[in-house]
Design a protein around this motif. Structure first.
Motif, PDB file in Angstrom:
ATOM      1  N   LYS A   9       0.834  -1.192   0.000  1.00  0.00           N
ATOM      2  CA  LYS A   9       0.000   0.000   0.000  1.00  0.00           C
ATOM      3  C   LYS A   9       0.870   1.243   0.000  1.00  0.00           C
ATOM      4  O   LYS A   9       2.087   1.170   0.042  1.00  0.00           O
ATOM      5  N   ASP A  10       0.233   2.387  -0.016  1.00  0.00           N
ATOM      6  CA  ASP A  10       0.931   3.662  -0.031  1.00  0.00           C
ATOM      7  C   ASP A  10       1.888   3.761   1.156  1.00  0.00           C
ATOM      8  O   ASP A  10       1.481   3.570   2.306  1.00  0.00           O
ATOM      9  N   PRO A  11       3.156   4.070   0.914  1.00  0.00           N
ATOM     10  CA  PRO A  11       4.122   4.180   2.021  1.00  0.00           C
ATOM     11  C   PRO A  11       3.702   5.200   3.078  1.00  0.00           C
ATOM     12  O   PRO A  11       3.991   5.019   4.258  1.00  0.00           O
ATOM     13  N   GLU A  12       3.029   6.257   2.681  1.00  0.00           N
ATOM     14  CA  GLU A  12       2.562   7.246   3.659  1.00  0.00           C
ATOM     15  C   GLU A  12       1.582   6.599   4.638  1.00  0.00           C
ATOM     16  O   GLU A  12       1.627   6.876   5.841  1.00  0.00           O
ATOM     17  N   ASP A  13       0.699   5.739   4.125  1.00  0.00           N
ATOM     18  CA  ASP A  13      -0.240   5.032   5.000  1.00  0.00           C
ATOM     19  C   ASP A  13       0.510   4.107   5.949  1.00  0.00           C
ATOM     20  O   ASP A  13       0.145   3.976   7.119  1.00  0.00           O
ATOM     21  N   TYR A  14       1.528   3.470   5.441  1.00  0.00           N
ATOM     22  CA  TYR A  14       2.313   2.555   6.268  1.00  0.00           C
ATOM     23  C   TYR A  14       3.003   3.311   7.400  1.00  0.00           C
ATOM     24  O   TYR A  14       2.986   2.874   8.553  1.00  0.00           O
ATOM     25  N   ILE A  15       3.608   4.450   7.071  1.00  0.00           N
ATOM     26  CA  ILE A  15       4.268   5.259   8.096  1.00  0.00           C
ATOM     27  C   ILE A  15       3.248   5.718   9.132  1.00  0.00           C
ATOM     28  O   ILE A  15       3.492   5.654  10.341  1.00  0.00           O
ATOM     29  N   GLU A  17       0.526   4.239   9.995  1.00  0.00           N
ATOM     30  CA  GLU A  17       0.186   3.066  10.802  1.00  0.00           C
ATOM     31  C   GLU A  17       1.245   2.809  11.867  1.00  0.00           C
ATOM     32  O   GLU A  17       0.927   2.492  13.018  1.00  0.00           O
ATOM     33  N   LEU A  18       2.516   2.956  11.502  1.00  0.00           N
ATOM     34  CA  LEU A  18       3.605   2.763  12.468  1.00  0.00           C
ATOM     35  C   LEU A  18       3.542   3.793  13.589  1.00  0.00           C
ATOM     36  O   LEU A  18       3.785   3.460  14.750  1.00  0.00           O
ATOM     37  N   VAL A  19       3.222   5.030  13.247  1.00  0.00           N
ATOM     38  CA  VAL A  19       3.125   6.085  14.254  1.00  0.00           C
ATOM     39  C   VAL A  19       1.925   5.835  15.161  1.00  0.00           C
ATOM     40  O   VAL A  19       2.027   5.902  16.390  1.00  0.00           O
ATOM     41  N   LYS A  20       0.779   5.485  14.556  1.00  0.00           N
ATOM     42  CA  LYS A  20      -0.428   5.231  15.351  1.00  0.00           C
ATOM     43  C   LYS A  20      -0.240   4.058  16.308  1.00  0.00           C
ATOM     44  O   LYS A  20      -0.796   4.049  17.405  1.00  0.00           O
ATOM     45  N   SER A  21       0.555   3.073  15.897  1.00  0.00           N
ATOM     46  CA  SER A  21       0.777   1.899  16.744  1.00  0.00           C
ATOM     47  C   SER A  21       1.686   2.208  17.932  1.00  0.00           C
ATOM     48  O   SER A  21       1.800   1.405  18.844  1.00  0.00           O
ATOM     49  N   TYR A  24       6.725   4.436  16.491  1.00  0.00           N
ATOM     50  CA  TYR A  24       7.511   5.658  16.321  1.00  0.00           C
ATOM     51  C   TYR A  24       6.725   6.837  16.870  1.00  0.00           C
ATOM     52  O   TYR A  24       5.499   6.865  16.799  1.00  0.00           O
ATOM     53  N   GLU A  25       7.446   7.814  17.403  1.00  0.00           N
ATOM     54  CA  GLU A  25       6.812   8.976  18.019  1.00  0.00           C
ATOM     55  C   GLU A  25       6.078   9.845  16.996  1.00  0.00           C
ATOM     56  O   GLU A  25       5.004  10.368  17.266  1.00  0.00           O
ATOM     57  N   ASN A  26       6.693   9.974  15.811  1.00  0.00           N
ATOM     58  CA  ASN A  26       6.071  10.773  14.754  1.00  0.00           C
ATOM     59  C   ASN A  26       6.627  10.342  13.403  1.00  0.00           C
ATOM     60  O   ASN A  26       7.506   9.481  13.319  1.00  0.00           O
ATOM     61  N   ALA A  30      10.070   8.006  12.137  1.00  0.00           N
ATOM     62  CA  ALA A  30       9.993   6.808  11.292  1.00  0.00           C
ATOM     63  C   ALA A  30      10.862   6.981  10.050  1.00  0.00           C
ATOM     64  O   ALA A  30      11.599   6.073   9.654  1.00  0.00           O
ATOM     65  N   LEU A  31      10.789   8.150   9.433  1.00  0.00           N
ATOM     66  CA  LEU A  31      11.588   8.400   8.235  1.00  0.00           C
ATOM     67  C   LEU A  31      13.082   8.442   8.553  1.00  0.00           C
ATOM     68  O   LEU A  31      13.902   7.942   7.782  1.00  0.00           O
ATOM     69  N   LYS A  32      13.433   9.013   9.702  1.00  0.00           N
ATOM     70  CA  LYS A  32      14.841   9.054  10.109  1.00  0.00           C
ATOM     71  C   LYS A  32      15.384   7.641  10.277  1.00  0.00           C
ATOM     72  O   LYS A  32      16.498   7.330   9.846  1.00  0.00           O
TER      73      LYS A  32
END
Length: 87
Positions: A9-15, A17-21, A24-26, A30-32
């Motif tokens: 899926k869209d990488p933005e959606d994946y990021i 999802e990681l933040v919401k879980s 990652y803090e923000n 996650a990108l760093k």
């Protein structure tokens, strides 16, 4: 986290999802981490390619050990190890 390896899926959606879980803090964190891992991977790949090039150059220069010698040593060590196990 649901299927952390699914990037279809869209990488933005994946990021997101990681933040919401809470993983990652923000988004920036996650990108760093992603960039850090990519840099590590590229560095490791460069190191492996350099080691391969050195090995090939040494082999072409006749600096390596012939495979027959390596195999004979390996077989002797293996035979000794098997002998100790059966004793």
């Amino acid at each position: 986290m649901s299927d952390a390896t699914n990037l279809g899926k869209d990488p933005e959606d994946y990021i997101e999802e990681l933040v919401k879980s809470g993983r990652y803090e923000n988004r920036d964190a996650a990108l760093k981490e992603a960039v850090r891992l990519l840099a590590f991977k590229e560095q490791r790949l460069a190191e492996l390619n350099a080691a391969l090039a050195r090995g090939l150059a040494e082999s072409e220069a006749g600096l390596g050990t012939p495979i027959e010698e390596v195999m004979a040593e390996f077989e002797a060590r293996y035979a000794e190890r098997m002998k100790k196990r059966s004793a």
